[in-house]
Design a protein around this motif. Structure first.
Motif, short mmCIF file in Angstrom:
data_model
loop_
_atom_site.label_atom_id
_atom_site.label_comp_id
_atom_site.label_asym_id
_atom_site.label_seq_id
_atom_site.Cartn_x
_atom_site.Cartn_y
_atom_site.Cartn_z
N UNK A 181 -1.30 -53.73 17.80
CA UNK A 181 -0.25 -54.12 17.99
C UNK A 181 0.64 -54.20 18.45
N UNK A 182 2.04 -55.63 18.17
CA UNK A 182 2.56 -56.06 19.57
C UNK A 182 3.14 -54.57 20.00
N UNK A 183 3.36 -55.04 21.54
CA UNK A 183 3.86 -54.59 21.56
C UNK A 183 5.19 -54.96 22.54
N UNK A 184 5.87 -54.36 23.59
CA UNK A 184 7.54 -54.88 23.74
C UNK A 184 6.36 -55.51 25.71
N UNK A 185 5.08 -54.60 25.70
CA UNK A 185 5.02 -54.71 27.52
C UNK A 185 3.68 -56.26 26.93
N UNK A 186 2.59 -55.61 25.65
CA UNK A 186 2.28 -57.38 25.53
C UNK A 186 2.81 -58.32 25.29
N UNK A 187 4.18 -58.25 24.88
CA UNK A 187 4.85 -60.37 24.90
C UNK A 187 4.94 -60.04 26.45
N UNK A 228 17.69 -52.11 16.98
CA UNK A 228 16.15 -52.97 16.41
C UNK A 228 15.94 -52.94 17.34
N UNK A 229 14.65 -52.46 16.69
CA UNK A 229 13.35 -51.93 17.45
C UNK A 229 12.80 -53.25 18.38
N UNK A 230 12.68 -53.30 19.86
CA UNK A 230 12.59 -54.85 21.14
C UNK A 230 11.21 -55.98 20.03
N UNK A 231 10.49 -54.83 19.40
CA UNK A 231 9.40 -56.03 18.80
C UNK A 231 9.59 -55.98 16.84
N UNK A 232 10.16 -55.35 16.28
CA UNK A 232 10.41 -55.95 15.04
C UNK A 232 11.64 -56.26 14.64
N UNK A 273 26.31 -56.17 9.01
CA UNK A 273 27.18 -55.97 9.90
C UNK A 273 27.45 -54.90 10.91
N UNK A 274 26.35 -55.07 11.88
CA UNK A 274 26.20 -54.03 12.78
C UNK A 274 27.10 -54.54 14.22
N UNK A 275 27.30 -53.64 15.10
CA UNK A 275 28.61 -54.23 15.55
C UNK A 275 27.89 -54.46 17.22
N UNK A 276 26.60 -54.49 17.88
CA UNK A 276 26.40 -54.19 18.85
C UNK A 276 27.27 -55.66 19.43
N UNK A 277 27.86 -55.10 20.36
CA UNK A 277 27.92 -56.69 21.35
C UNK A 277 26.96 -57.05 22.03
N UNK A 278 25.80 -56.27 22.65
CA UNK A 278 24.47 -57.44 23.01
C UNK A 278 23.53 -57.07 22.09
N UNK A 279 22.64 -57.91 22.35
CA UNK A 279 21.80 -58.01 20.65
C UNK A 279 20.58 -58.74 22.07
N UNK A 280 19.85 -58.03 21.37
CA UNK A 280 18.01 -59.21 22.35
C UNK A 280 17.37 -60.20 21.60
N UNK A 281 18.06 -61.69 21.62
CA UNK A 281 17.14 -62.52 20.53
C UNK A 281 15.58 -62.59 20.89
N UNK A 282 15.05 -62.23 19.74
CA UNK A 282 13.51 -62.35 20.25
C UNK A 282 12.74 -63.26 19.38
N UNK A 283 11.86 -65.23 20.06
CA UNK A 283 11.61 -65.89 19.08
C UNK A 283 10.16 -65.70 19.70
N UNK A 284 9.21 -66.62 18.48
CA UNK A 284 7.67 -66.50 19.00
C UNK A 284 7.33 -67.70 18.85
N UNK A 285 5.78 -68.38 19.95
CA UNK A 285 5.48 -69.11 19.89
C UNK A 285 3.86 -68.95 19.77
N UNK A 286 3.67 -69.98 19.53
CA UNK A 286 2.46 -69.48 18.74
C UNK A 286 1.57 -70.84 20.87
N UNK A 287 1.34 -70.00 21.09
CA UNK A 287 0.40 -71.05 22.74
C UNK A 287 -0.82 -70.96 22.65
N UNK A 288 -1.13 -71.88 23.49
CA UNK A 288 -2.40 -72.14 23.51
C UNK A 288 -3.63 -70.93 23.35
N UNK A 289 -2.62 -69.85 23.88
CA UNK A 289 -3.43 -69.02 24.27
C UNK A 289 -2.95 -66.94 23.56
#
Lengths: 478, 1016, 176
Positions: free
Chosen positions: B295-301, B601-605, B821-837
């Motif tokens: 699967x995809x984990x934060x380590x894999x990312x 929020x799960x870091x991956x999903x 309506x989540x209230x978290x002041x700090x969020x982590x945005x996660x972006x994907x990109x289909x790289x060559x690899x």
């Protein structure tokens, strides 16, 4: 009055003056039926004075429906205030949704009234006389509807007075005059106050007319409402000047109100809002939607209250022409927006406009452009302008289109602005719909009450029209 | 060169739409937070308005009165009925001033050092202990959230005998009697626990076991690492878990080991991993990271090169690598292997050239896989450098074999007494149902858990142990590194420490109090090894202060390497497989009742609350499934059917479905009451229902080894579709690639650089030199700013929980997350990109950017938000009327509105509220304040002590303080010597949306990937 | 004893104007006219001066607008000078909308207030005289019956001559 004139065959026939020369059609009388002054008084004042019998079933049914809607809206608003703004479909991304759309929609509707009474007055458009009273009433009611929204839409409406500059016990603590919301509050309240004063000023002679025809309690009430007006020439002299001054200041005011409202958006940096074209664009849109609503109401009132001779096909023709013009002004603004998005090279702006059209919610834009820019084009044809049913339908689609215009501008801009991670969609809740329903309920309830208790046509002004509108009657005499 | 042309996307749905405009973007949805309702009004607000702290008499009274009122209110639960001042002021307690107690985190068995922040004798926040060598000040989300456990209303109030309240004397009498009786009958006495790292408790256990000859202590781990220990038994002759040294590794190859998120000791590993990849300007070491997973984990990312395999192919992939590095070809059995040749070559050559500085880690629970990993590490010479066996890790001691044996004994009815120390074993292991069945036959069952769980409920005797924050105990996560766990609060219930209970059961009750009992042990066992010639009391005091003692290596043992015998892996079965994986926040589910973690929020999903089946978008398309579709998941070897929603997860192996574990736990029915109560409210769970499904019983047992995957999986849609509580893609809205602005580029919100280019002098693209109509406002003194290193950030979300605890941020429940309506002041945005690899992922912490020319401020009609003298964008809650205009005008969308009066979590959890931060009411806007209360504390402290307590690094924001990867730096931008000022000028620095002219105070440092073929 | 007035009624505004002109030519002082709508040219015929309320409106507008501007500057520059989005304290362009609105509002309210004051109009005011149908379809001209000895009769005659429908003598409740 010239009682010898032949009965008018219809507004469509070419009028020919008694001495055989064609006359300028704009000089033709705007009231048909060659009425006497007394007839005018009776025909208009008998409704509110209760002399035309009890209101018909249509009135009661209309009142029942709109009062029910108002009640539902009232309950929703109370619920909203007790429980929280979270009951609306708003989110962290879309801070303004249905409510602000409705707000701007109603403010827009509220434009036609003062435009008709003030600007057309200054422009000496005599046809305004038949519709200005109702249009102004509509303005006042629409502004009341509009005023509801920003208030109940606040997180803590009970602190609304924080927006006002007042000396307070918190030490040096004032509000922010740079905020468009403060401008908004000032503009809307000024607009409402000035429109109310303007409207009431026009009503004073009519109350006097009714007072002089009434007895007992009614006479007392009309007496109070008429401020003791007598129709003295000395009073008329001041009155006319003040009316002119009010028309003079109301004219820039009308233009300023929607310009200021558009400032709420234009001064922000949200792509899709951040545009200098907004003030004229909003004003044009407001006039367009205002006229559409006036038409909607007038067509119904004309039919149900038998005002065909006061609100003639020519009046409707004029109003549809204004609509056609403003529709094209609005269309020009739409196209300018696209052009500027491209020309400016602003990537956020470009992204927004591409999204507006090609995004998953392009159908909003389709309704907006179709109803506001497309459909009104049929008004180029005279046959269409004279077909009341078609005109009525167009007035409805225009209102729909204008509601969607605001919806598209406010919500589609907010839902996808800068950071894609926060993009979001608006899911209106039952409360959203309830509140919107309530505003329509308030609008129609108030308008029905107005139609029932206040002379719907400015009696004094229409008498002037009746007496002086006919070019054959008193031309050059006065 | 910064790659701003990259097409980033946030979700599978979006990507599908990007690629194919005809694909309608499916609906999907949001997440959420909890709140403690509060009556407290504000010191923070007061301070914010004052601009600087002028402590006159009135202000002093306000402050002290406030803290007192807060304490009194909190203490009474709902209202202050009686408030009494201290008659005698305790020496170490000052109203309004926090005490920090060094302790050891009991959130999991990693044993990180913590500081418990106490206000008025109540812990209100947990932070990492900066002096502790393991976690160096950092703490994960789970560790921080475990604070709530001490205030959990569901804790047992005291001992129980067969469901009835009893006294300790009665309980001890009964248990002792029962044990003796069973022992006399020749029945077995068994002690069952998860990994215990407390040497003192182990001593007590040893004493207990001695009292009952033949008794045994069985240790299990829900996330088992037994295979690693077993493999080392085979190859090195010692059943140990090596201490992995990611900081020393130049090349890392990880196989299904989420070491930054969930594997063994993630906080420590994240810090060490970051250490090996810390860039300073264009210089600095940068390790190369290969990752193979299903699967995809934060380590894999974070990996530089990543490949996906099915779970059943993992061992083969390792064998493939081993063979490439010289192992017998028979190991692969001639099978081709799942790794693409190019990736394999690159991995093998990098590892080879790194030699001893290479590290191969494997998270498989299969001994065969671990044997191969050991072989490779040995072959590379990594033992002794990147794998430490001298001072091995004690963080996982579970023994799958012992557990299997216990289950067998239970099944045969041989066990007369079973004492379950902690853990919810029947919900946590593959043999759960068999265990439950067996337990029912055991005459004497004793549960030491302090709350309700399925296992404890089956016990006839309940002897609740103290929460770790109430206990005097110790912890030895690494051999010779002994942490001292001092309590931060008096026991809130009539609980007793586990060791003391065991001694009492053994009939050898300790006469000492917990502190003395521990001291005796330390005097006896630890002091002689670590005392260094001091008096014991001095040593003890020093250790209390530091939080740990280092006794040096304990066991010396050679490590002669024995070649393992590896059988060829069976060829993987065809078809789909299902993988049960631990989520970052929940892991094995031991904290499943914790609302902070459920809402995180799960870091991956980016899913919160929801348990979903992760499916690769292409696979879903093939199966005709869309985001949120409810499906029935069936798999080989079991009749169980899982009915869960589908979540499209890019980066997933196309033939693997991932299902998170840790759900379906006892006590999660409490979430029925989370979230606002209103007309259309939807509770998180139905009354009495549990949140999600527990998948532990579905683990496949291969011999004694629990494999967290199954083959022969199939999905069948049920026709139903639900909206998932996802914080990022709340909707299917997308901007397809064909909408790239005319002649322009998409905005580089995140930037990536390849190490090669970067070494050659490339730098991030800056877009903030734009003219302004206004003269610059001068900030005469400090100008607070922040730098966030995207290369270091792995998205673990510890900062989110830190922020939530520090700033009293509410939990809102699943439905409100769906409604964004989540209230978290700090969020982590996660972006994907289909790289060559393959897939590349970037995590970007997003918080208030404290703009110099803040767009939110000009539009506020009531001046509720203004800029401070030090450049902070302040929010005065009292003044806010809630027009939400500021939030609309915030380009970063970091402002949060109080849509409701968020209901309190029932009961005493409100005691965690930070009295230094206002609890916001309904109808006001809130947002990140750069922890202004911490700045003000520093200022007040400077004023009080006369020294500058605001030097660079003295003041840390909560997010920065806890970041395991040290990705966040906070400080004064006006001080050219400050770290933050230097980072802001770093070649990798850029500011997000700076082209809007808002002058954000946060700089981001571009993500760098090591795509070079040799270690740098 | 209160004053008596001669009142002439007309059916058309044109005749009223002719009557006023003639009466004034004959030297009679016309006290007032009462019409259902403002009759163009009547004030000229009566010789009324232009209304001065325009000046009231102008002054009120200026006071409102500059008063608001002063308040804005007081608030933003003197009383509460905070850093709002990095904008200058005196953000003049942003102060223009309130400046304009306040001017309009003050102008409207003051001018209408002045109108009511000048005409002594207020709710509950008694109508000074009973002049039937002048708010409906009649036009009345009112002259002081005692402005010269025997004036009443001569005025009545003059009114009849110019086509008055009806001429009456009345004693109003108060001076017109």
């Amino acid at each position: 009055m010239q009682s010898s004139a032949a009965s008018v065959a219809g507004a469509a026939s070419r009028p020919v003056a008694a001495h055989g020369h064609e006359v300028d059609p704009s000089d033709l009388p705007w009231v048909e039926g060659h009425k006497t002054l007394g007839q005018v008084t009776r025909e208009i004042a008998d409704y509110p004075m209760g002399r035309a019998g009890m209101p018909g079933a249509w009135w009661w049914i209309g009142l029942a429906i709109s009062a029910t809607a108002l009640g539902i809206g009232g309950v929703c608003i109370l619920y909203l205030m007790f429980v929280g703004i979270g009951t609306l479909g708003l989110s962290k991304t879309i801070g303004w949704g249905f409510c602000i759309t409705n707000f701007v929609f109603w403010v827009g509707i509220g434009h036609a009234g003062t435009l008709i009474s003030a600007i057309l007055y200054l422009l000496r458009q005599r046809w305004r006389t038949s519709v200005n009273r109702s249009a102004e009433a509509m303005t006042l009611i629409a502004v009341m509807c509009a005023g509801l929204f920003p208030l109940m839409h606040m997180g803590r409406p009970w602190f609304f007075f924080f927006l006002a500059p007042y000396p307070n016990t918190r030490g040096s603590l004032w509000m922010n005059f740079r905020s468009p919301l403060v401008w908004d509050m000032l503009a809307i309240s000024t607009y409402f106050t000035v429109s109310l004063v303007f409207w009431y000023l026009g009503l004073i002679p009519d109350w006097a007319t009714m007072r002089d025809r009434a007895h007992g309690l009614r006479k007392r009430i009309y007496g109070l409402l008429s401020f003791g007006w007598t129709g003295s020439a000395r009073h008329w002299k001041h009155y006319e000047l003040v009316y002119l001054i009010l028309a003079g200041i109301a004219t820039p005011l009308v233009l300023s109100v929607h310009s200021v409202v558009s400032g709420d958006f234009a001064t922000s940096l949200v792509p899709g809002w951040h545009a200098t074209i907004f003030p004229p664009y909003f004003v044009a849109g407001a006039i367009f939607s205002g006229f559409a609503m006036v038409l909607t109401l007038m067509l119904v009132a004309r039919k149900t209250m038998h005002f065909e001779e006061y609100i003639t096909l020519r009046h409707i023709d004029m109003m549809t022409k204004v609509m056609l013009f403003t529709s094209m002004a609005v269309g020009l603004a739409y196209l300018s927006e696209f052009y500027i998005a491209w020309y400016s090279g602003d990537r956020y702006e470009q992204q927004h406009f591409l999204n507006r059209f090609l995004g998953p919610y392009g159908w909003w834009a389709f309704i907006m452009y179709g109803c506001n820019m497309g459909i009104p084009q049929v008004l180029w044809f005279k046959a269409v302008r004279r077909n009341l049913l078609v005109v009525f339908l167009i007035s409805l689609t225009s209102n729909l289109g204008m509601w969607f215009e605001r919806w598209v501008i406010f919500v589609s801009s907010l839902q996808a602005d800068f950071l894609p991670s926060s993009w979001q969609f608006y899911h209106p809740t039952l409360i959203d719909y309830g509140v919107m329903l309530g505003s329509f309920g308030l609008f129609f309830t108030m308008f029905l009450l107005f139609a029932r208790f206040v002379p719907m046509i400015a009696i004094a002004e229409i008498k002037h029209e009746v007496a002086h509108g006919d070019p054959n009657a008193h031309h050059g005499e006065a | 060169m910064p790659d701003s042309e990259k097409q980033y996307y946030k979700s599978a749905a979006e990507r599908a739409s990007q690629l194919d405009p005809s694909v309608p973007a499916p609906a999907d949805i949001p997440e959420a937070g909890l709140l403690e309702k509060g009556v407290l009004s504000g010191v923070a607000g007061l301070i914010e308005q004052a601009g600087e702290l002028k402590m006159d008499r009135a202000a002093f009274l306000k402050l002290t009165g406030f803290s007192f009122a807060a304490a009194a209110l909190a203490g009474c639960g709902s209202a202050a009925e009686k408030a009494l001042p201290y008659l005698v002021q305790p020496d170490d307690t000052l109203p309004g001033v926090a005490n920090y107690y060094a302790s050891v985190c009991g959130g999991c068995s990693a044993g990180c050092g913590t500081l418990a922040k106490d206000r008025d004798a109540r812990p209100i926040k947990l932070e990492g202990n900066p002096r502790h060598p393991l976690n160096r000040g950092a703490l994960c989300a789970m560790g921080q959230a475990s604070l709530l456990g001490v205030y959990d209303t569901r804790r047992l109030k005291g001992p129980q005998v067969r469901g009835k309240d009893a006294t300790w004397a009665e309980l001890d009498e009964a248990v002792r009697g029962g044990l003796r009786e069973q022992a006399a009958k020749g029945k077995k006495v068994r002690l069952l626990s998860r990994t215990l790292i407390s040497p003192s408790l182990k001593a007590d256990i040893a004493a207990f076991l001695k009292a009952f000859p033949g008794s045994r202590h069985v240790v299990y781990d829900p996330l088992s690492a037994s295979a690693i220990l077993d493999a080392h038994q085979a190859t090195h002759g010692r059943r140990v878990l090596p201490h992995y040294r990611f900081d020393k590794a130049d090349v890392i190859a990880a196989f299904e080991a989420d070491f930054l998120g969930t594997w063994i000791s993630p906080v420590e590993f994240a810090g060490a991993y970051s250490e090996g990849r810390r860039l300073r300007g264009h210089e600095g070491r940068f390790s190369k990271h290969f990752h193979v997973e299903s699967g995809l984990t934060i380590t894999g990312s974070k990996a530089d090169e990543r490949a996906t395999v099915r779970p059943s192919e993992l061992t083969l992939a390792l064998a493939q690598l081993a063979v490439r590095l010289g192992a017998p070809a028979a190991w692969t059995g001639g099978a081709a292997g799942p790794l693409p040749q190019a990736r394999l070559e690159s991995m093998a050559s990098s590892l080879k050239s790194a030699g001893a500085k290479a590290l191969v880690v494997c998270g498989s629970t299969e001994t065969r896989a671990q044997l191969i990993a050991n072989w490779i590490n040995h072959r590379l010479g990594a033992y002794g450098t990147t794998l430490d066996l001298e001072r091995p890790s004690l963080q996982r001691q579970g023994d799958d074999g012992a557990l299997a044996e216990l289950v067998a004994e239970l099944g045969r009815g041989e066990v007369g007494a079973l004492i379950v120390l902690d853990g919810d074993v029947v919900s946590e292991v593959a043999q759960g149902p068999a265990l439950a069945e067996g337990m029912a036959k055991v005459p004497v069952t004793v549960g030491l858990a302090d709350g309700d769980n399925d296992t404890a409920q089956m016990c006839s005797f309940r002897a609740p142990q103290t929460h770790w924050l109430e206990a005097w105990t110790d912890a030895e996560p690494l051999s010779g590194l002994v942490g001292l766990n001092q309590p931060a609060i008096r026991p809130r219930t009539d609980a007793r420490q586990a060791g003391l209970s065991l001694l009492a059961f053994a009939g050898k009750p300790s006469a000492s109090k917990p502190l003395d009992h521990l001291k005796e042990f330390w005097k006896r066992e630890i002091f002689p090894r670590a005392g260094k010639g001091r008096a014991f009391d001095a040593f003890w005091d020093d250790t209390l202060l530091a939080g740990f003692a280092d006794t040096g290596a304990v066991e010396a043992g050679g490590h002669s390497f024995r070649e393992p015998r590896i059988e060829a892996a069976a060829a993987p079965a065809a078809g789909y497989e299902v993988l049960f994986y631990p989520k970052v926040a929940l892991q094995d589910g031991r904290h499943a009742v914790n609302p902070w973690l459920q809402e995180l929020p799960d870091p991956v999903t980016k899913l919160s609350w929801d348990q979903a089946i992760l499916v690769h978008p292409d696979t879903a398309k093939g199966l005709g499934l869309a985001q949120g579709d409810m499906v029935k998941l069936t798999m080989g070897g079991t009749d169980a059917v899982l009915t869960l929603p589908v979540y499209l997860q890019p980066g997933q192996d196309p033939r693997t479905f991932s299902v998170p574990m840790g759900y379906g736990r006892a006590g999660t029915d409490r979430f029925h009451s989370v979230g606002p109560k209103w007309l259309l409210a939807v509770p998180v769970v139905g009354e009495g229902e549990r949140l999600g499904v527990n998948v532990a019983p579905l683990f496949r047992l291969e011999g004694a080894q629990p494999l967290t995957s199954r083959v022969g999986a199939a999905l069948a849609g049920t026709g139903e579709n639900i909206m998932l509580a996802c914080t990022q893609i709340h909707q299917s809205l997308y901007v397809p690639s064909y909408m790239t602005p005319v002649g322009g580029r998409r905005v580089p919100i995140v930037q990536e650089l390849s190490l090669e280019e970067f070494r050659k002098g490339a730098s991030a693209e800056r877009d903030d030199d734009i003219p302004s109509l206004y003269a610059d406002r001068k900030f005469p003194g400090k100008r607070w700013g922040m730098a966030i290193d995207l290369t270091a950030c792995n998205g673990c979300s510890a900062c989110i929980t830190a922020c939530q605890v520090e700033n009293n941020i509410p939990v809102v429940g699943r439905e409100e997350v769906r409604r964004a309506h989540e209230m978290l002041w700090l969020r982590i945005d996660r972006y994907y990109h289909d790289g060559a690899d393959g897939l590349e992922t970037v995590s970007q912490p997003m918080l208030c950017q404290q703009c110099g020319d803040a767009p939110c401020e000009t539009v506020c009609p009531v001046d509720a938000t203004t800029t401070s003298e030090e450049g902070l964008n302040m929010q005065a809650y009292n003044r806010c009327v809630g027009t939400r205009y500021c939030a609309n005008n915030c380009p970063y969308k970091v402002r949060r509105f109080n849509w409701f009066d968020w209901p309190a979590v029932p009961g005493s959890e409100t005691l965690t509220l930070n009295p230094d931060v206002t609890v916001r009411k309904r109808g006001v806007m809130e947002k990140c304040s750069f922890c202004v209360q911490r700045i003000m504390e520093g200022r007040a402290e400077s004023a009080r002590s006369g020294e500058d307590k605001m030097k660079d690094g003295d003041i840390k924001t909560a997010c920065q303080q806890t970041c395991p990867a040290e990705a966040i730096t906070f400080g004064d931008l006006h001080d050219p010597e400050s770290r933050v000022a230097k980072l802001a000028a770093d070649p990798r620095a850029f500011r997000v949306l700076a082209d809007l002219g808002v002058k954000p105070a946060i700089s981001y440092l571009a993500q760098v990937r090591n795509t070079s073929s040799v270690p740098a | 004893m209160s004053r008596r007035y001669v009142v002439g009624y007309f059916e058309e505004d044109g005749r009223l104007i002719r009557a006023v002109k003639e009466l004034r030519d004959q030297g009679w002082a016309v006290a007032d006219c009462f019409t259902p709508y403002p009759v163009p040219g009547l004030d000229e015929a009566m010789g009324l001066e232009h209304s001065y309320l325009g000046w009231v409106a102008f002054v009120a507008a200026m006071v409102g607008a500059f008063g608001m501007l002063a308040l804005e500057l007081f608030v933003a520059v003197y009383a509460w000078p905070v850093n709002i989005g990095g904008r200058p304290n005196a953000s003049i362009p942003a102060f223009i909308p309130p400046f304009f609105e306040a001017g309009v509002l003050n102008c409207a309210l003051t001018t209408v207030g002045a109108l009511l004051a000048v005409c002594k109009l207020y709710p509950g005011r008694e109508v000074p005289a009973d002049l039937p149908r002048t708010t409906d379809d009649r036009f009345a001209v009112v002259l002081d019956a005692d402005q010269a000895p025997g004036a009443a009769d001569r005025i009545t005659a003059a009114l009849k001559r110019v086509g008055a429908l009806e001429v009456t003598e009345q004693t109003p409740r108060e001076a017109l």
